[in-house]
Enzyme design. Sequence first.
Site, PDB file in Angstrom:
ATOM      1  N   ASN A  91      23.334 -16.672  78.871  1.00  0.00           N
ATOM      2  CA  ASN A  91      23.414 -15.273  78.435  1.00  0.00           C
ATOM      3  C   ASN A  91      22.363 -14.476  79.200  1.00  0.00           C
ATOM      4  OD1 ASN A  91      23.159 -12.801  77.106  1.00  0.00           O
ATOM      5  ND2 ASN A  91      23.465 -13.681  75.076  1.00  0.00           N
TER       6      ASN A  91
ATOM      7  N   CYS B 209      22.847  -5.968  75.673  1.00  0.00           N
ATOM      8  CA  CYS B 209      23.973  -6.694  76.268  1.00  0.00           C
ATOM      9  C   CYS B 209      25.157  -5.790  76.624  1.00  0.00           C
ATOM     10  CB  CYS B 209      24.444  -7.791  75.322  1.00  0.00           C
ATOM     11  SG  CYS B 209      23.122  -8.902  74.797  1.00  0.00           S
TER      12      CYS B 209
ATOM     13  N   HIS C  32      31.102  -9.660  77.482  1.00  0.00           N
ATOM     14  CA  HIS C  32      29.702 -10.069  77.558  1.00  0.00           C
ATOM     15  C   HIS C  32      29.625 -11.576  77.400  1.00  0.00           C
ATOM     16  CE1 HIS C  32      25.577 -10.821  76.831  1.00  0.00           C
ATOM     17  NE2 HIS C  32      25.715 -10.966  75.525  1.00  0.00           N
TER      18      HIS C  32
END
Length: 315
Positions: free
Chosen positions: A271, A113, A241
Amino acid sequence: MNGSRIAAVGHYQPAKVLTNEDLAGLVDTSDEWITSRVGIRTRHIAGPDEPVDELAAHAAAKALAAAGLAPEDIDLVLVATSTAVDRSPNMAARVAARLGIPSPAAMDVNVVCAGFTHALATADHAVRAGASTRALVIGADKMSDVTDWTDRTTCVLVGDGAGAAVVEACAAGEEAGIGPVLWGSVPEMGHAVRIEGTPARFAQEGQSVYRWATTQLPPIARKACERAGLAPEDLAGVVLHQANLRIIEPLAEKLGAVNAVVARDVAESGNTSAASIPLAFSKLVEQGAVSAGDPVLLFGFGGNLSYAGQVVRCP
């Protein structure tokens, strides 16, 4: 050593949209359960004939077009991803082949990530050192490939997509458009976010990640601002993020960027791992939520547990 800047950005998401109601037909969940816990309403899911490099190439082509550049203008391709199926050719080489970039250095960066902000820093360093003139930096992940769609704790989180940036040298005397990176990791806690096994599957220790992100990361994000010579209140935008809103909102509040637009693209994209920051940043630029020259903090965190952040000037 001249600094570097972001000349243009672009993003891409697959056409298929998976809603919370759709997921309620697959696992024991509901729209209320998902939105109240992670703030996600929809996510885009790539089909079996849409590999990671195709997502990446679409986003990269848009960034190139926005910069007014041709493929032959690029001499470095960096792709941040953790969902590449094959080991070789890597995603960067495949993207270069799709776009017709003639002879670039081509490397993948796997920091999950935090991959895009690591790759962006690497491109900045390469340009500053004279090893690259123009770089294509891409974050692309197909999380649907590594998701257990019977596990309601993880399948509600993920989406697929890509975002890209063209990085080039600043003109003589021009202020650097990419600030110094602040990066690091907590390797002894790397087990908290995993993509492992055969077949590979995404898993995480949600509470551990939440506590780490909301307590340990705010002062690190503030230091990234300090390295750019700015206070958090000087920021026009914050792109963290896009893990989930329960992490993004308290982290942004503790950072103290009171005048900044905070990206909340997770609500419609889920995500998307390494794609999440460039995807959300590109959307803010496209929507006019931030203007050319505005300072924006990009801050990635997650797998390994790794983090990397820098302040950039909007293209």
